[in-house]
Design a protein around this motif. Structure first.
Motif, PDB file in Angstrom:
ATOM      1  N   MET A 198       1.088   0.507 -36.362  1.00 13.23           N
ATOM      2  CA  MET A 198      -0.176   1.256 -37.653  1.00 13.23           C
ATOM      3  C   MET A 198       0.370   1.210 -38.633  1.00 13.23           C
ATOM      4  O   MET A 198       1.311   1.756 -39.303  1.00 13.23           O
ATOM      5  N   ARG A 199      -0.908   1.315 -40.106  1.00 12.27           N
ATOM      6  CA  ARG A 199      -0.299   1.628 -40.970  1.00 12.27           C
ATOM      7  C   ARG A 199      -1.148   3.283 -41.315  1.00 12.27           C
ATOM      8  O   ARG A 199      -2.261   3.416 -41.891  1.00 12.27           O
ATOM      9  N   LEU A 200      -0.197   4.454 -42.170  1.00 12.71           N
ATOM     10  CA  LEU A 200      -1.061   5.442 -42.374  1.00 12.71           C
ATOM     11  C   LEU A 200      -0.483   5.850 -43.778  1.00 12.71           C
ATOM     12  O   LEU A 200       0.043   5.429 -44.592  1.00 12.71           O
ATOM     13  N   LEU A 201      -1.857   6.193 -44.239  1.00 19.01           N
ATOM     14  CA  LEU A 201      -1.592   6.512 -45.848  1.00 19.01           C
ATOM     15  C   LEU A 201      -2.081   8.396 -45.690  1.00 19.01           C
ATOM     16  O   LEU A 201      -2.413   8.988 -45.314  1.00 19.01           O
ATOM     17  N   PHE A 263      -6.184   0.910 -44.200  1.00 15.00           N
ATOM     18  CA  PHE A 263      -4.878   1.660 -43.987  1.00 15.00           C
ATOM     19  C   PHE A 263      -5.753   2.038 -41.840  1.00 15.00           C
ATOM     20  O   PHE A 263      -7.192   2.129 -42.040  1.00 15.00           O
ATOM     21  N   ASP A 264      -4.650   1.904 -41.238  1.00 14.12           N
ATOM     22  CA  ASP A 264      -5.542   2.464 -39.987  1.00 14.12           C
ATOM     23  C   ASP A 264      -5.993   3.808 -40.058  1.00 14.12           C
ATOM     24  O   ASP A 264      -6.710   4.126 -38.821  1.00 14.12           O
ATOM     25  N   ALA A 289     -13.483   3.845 -48.463  1.00 14.16           N
ATOM     26  CA  ALA A 289     -13.332   2.690 -48.640  1.00 14.16           C
ATOM     27  C   ALA A 289     -11.884   1.888 -48.142  1.00 14.16           C
ATOM     28  O   ALA A 289     -11.326   0.956 -48.302  1.00 14.16           O
ATOM     29  N   LEU A 290     -10.592   3.005 -48.796  1.00 17.50           N
ATOM     30  CA  LEU A 290      -9.250   3.263 -47.891  1.00 17.50           C
ATOM     31  C   LEU A 290      -8.911   2.481 -46.299  1.00 17.50           C
ATOM     32  O   LEU A 290      -8.349   1.827 -45.487  1.00 17.50           O
ATOM     33  N   LEU A 291     -10.185   2.863 -45.395  1.00 18.61           N
ATOM     34  CA  LEU A 291      -9.975   2.411 -43.791  1.00 18.61           C
ATOM     35  C   LEU A 291     -10.723   1.483 -43.617  1.00 18.61           C
ATOM     36  O   LEU A 291     -11.456   1.137 -43.882  1.00 18.61           O
ATOM     37  N   ARG A 292      -9.880   1.032 -42.681  1.00 20.78           N
ATOM     38  CA  ARG A 292     -10.531  -0.054 -41.651  1.00 20.78           C
ATOM     39  C   ARG A 292     -11.258  -0.040 -41.188  1.00 20.78           C
ATOM     40  O   ARG A 292     -11.940   1.545 -39.942  1.00 20.78           O
TER      41      ARG A 292
END
Length: 436
Positions: A198-201, A263-264, A289-292
């Motif tokens: 996963m990709r975390l911000l 991001f996930d 907007a940044l979240l899938r």
């Protein structure tokens, strides 16, 4: 003419303002003392200038200037600030409710004790003049730098080796601060449902502790952003030392400029207090907007219990002038409303009020235990500022109906309404760390 035996007259004047007999021992510059000899709270006024500070700013700002400058000393801040009437009258800016005649008598008594003259210069660590529009990028950068760029060595003394600057998660009151902070980082990761790949911000990533925990223990790729240069520099160094530079990217970047989603998951821990009410809708929309679709947000932020007034004022306060310039602690309802208006679905909320009180007391213990080093590192004025701030904050979280802190979990639903979350809290909290 300046009258002698200052302590009894001064204590009497303050008791008239507060409205009760104070369990405080006072000693003044002339050697006089007043108040119960066995009082837990003991206050020493070294110079008459302390009275001038209070006369020119008859609220928390005057008292804190006297303490931070060293004109006034307190041997146990918890004992003094823990007196309910002191917090109510001074900390809540309620001296305006005192009868004019009482105020006049108290002011006259203080003037007769020698508090005459122009306003003393505020301590050097006070921030007063600010340029730019409130919560603009440039002004936020200066405000954040004032708080966080005081030296990483100081924060090591204060926070301990974990370098986590938000409340711990005390699963056992006998656990240590480091264990509580590790448990908090893990709780955030489990609530976000992190899994390898996963990709975390991490918005407001601090010194990189959560990013390191997520990458190392959950196998995710992390983008961490901060607008503090010192945080960025140390976080980057820690990532390299952990051998995780290929999994973690630390950026000096404003949250408003992130444009490389989706991001996930998004974590925002101890950052939303800097957003401000005016920018809250933009912050919420930006996260959405940044979240899938199906991606989760964990927003960990201090909240005030009382609602905001219809026409909020910005009376000078210790926190605004010394600790968090332009910081805004909002009611939880405002945050949730902004998330929902942006299209995020709030699925869970957990209050960690008692956890923050325990964390703050641990930080006070760290600071007092390394006091001489702290003074050498940042100077006595700044060290006093932090001791006062942490002590008052601990009492604020321990008291009812003052301050609290919430972890809000929200999700960006799929177009067909699916959230992607397990049906029960036990299942989504039951996530396990990736094999290491």
């Amino acid at each position: 003419m300046i009258m002698q035996s200052a302590a009894p007259r001064l204590l009497s004047a303050f008791e008239a303002l507060i409205g009760v007999e104070l369990p405080v021992r006072v000693r003044c510059w002339d050697g006089s003392e007043a108040g119960p000899p066995d009082a837990a709270a003991r206050v020493v006024l070294h110079r008459r200038r302390a009275l001038r500070r209070m006369l020119w700013a008859p609220d928390e700002l005057g008292l804190t200037r006297a303490y931070i400058s060293g004109d006034l000393d307190v041997d146990d801040l918890f004992a003094l600030l823990g007196i309910p009437e002191v917090m109510a009258r001074i900390g809540d800016h309620r001296l305006a409710g005192v009868r004019p005649r009482t105020l006049a008598r108290a002011a006259t008594a203080i003037v007769r004790l020698g508090a005459v003259g122009p306003p003393p210069r505020p301590p050097a660590v006070e921030i007063r003049r600010r340029r730019g529009i409130l919560h603009s990028r440039s002004r936020d950068s200066v405000s954040v730098s004032h708080h966080y760029d005081v030296g990483n060595d100081f924060y090591r003394l204060l926070l301990g080796p974990t370098m986590v600057y938000s409340c711990g998660y005390w699963t056992d009151e006998d656990s240590c601060l480091g264990a509580a902070q590790d448990a908090k980082c893990d709780l955030v990761c489990r609530k976000l449902g992190l899994e390898p790949g996963m990709r975390l911000l991490d918005i407001g990533c601090g010194w990189g502790s959560l990013a390191l925990h997520a990458a190392r223990d959950y196998g995710v790729d992390v983008v961490g952003v901060t607008i503090s240069r010192e945080q960025r520099d140390l976080a980057t160094k820690r990532v390299a030392e952990a051998g995780l530079s290929d999994r973690i990217e630390i950026r000096l970047q404003d949250y408003r400029d992130i444009d490389d989603g989706p991001f996930d998951a998004v974590a925002s821990v101890g950052m939303a207090e800097h957003v401000g009410l005016v920018n809250l809708p933009r912050y919420a929309a930006g996260v959405h907007a940044l979240l899938r679709p199906g991606g989760r947000l964990l927003n960990h932020a201090i909240a005030r219990v009382r609602s905001l007034p219809d026409t909020p004022g910005r009376a000078p306060s210790f926190i605004d002038r010394y600790i968090f310039p332009d910081g805004e602690v909002l009611p939880l309802s405002r945050t949730i409303d902004a998330f929902e208006r942006a299209g995020l679905e709030v699925r869970d909320d957990e209050s960690l009020r008692e956890h923050y009180a325990l964390t703050l007391r641990a930080w006070v213990s760290n600071l007092l235990g390394s006091w001489d080093d702290a003074v050498r590192t940042v100077g006595e004025e700044r060290a006093r500022t932090w001791l006062l701030y942490l002590t008052a904050s601990a009492l604020g979280f321990e008291a009812p109906n003052r301050l609290t802190i919430h972890q809000v979990l929200a999700v960006r639903p799929h177009a067909d309404g699916r959230s992607g979350l397990p049906r029960t809290r036990n299942r989504w909290l039951g996530s396990t760390r990736a094999a290491t």
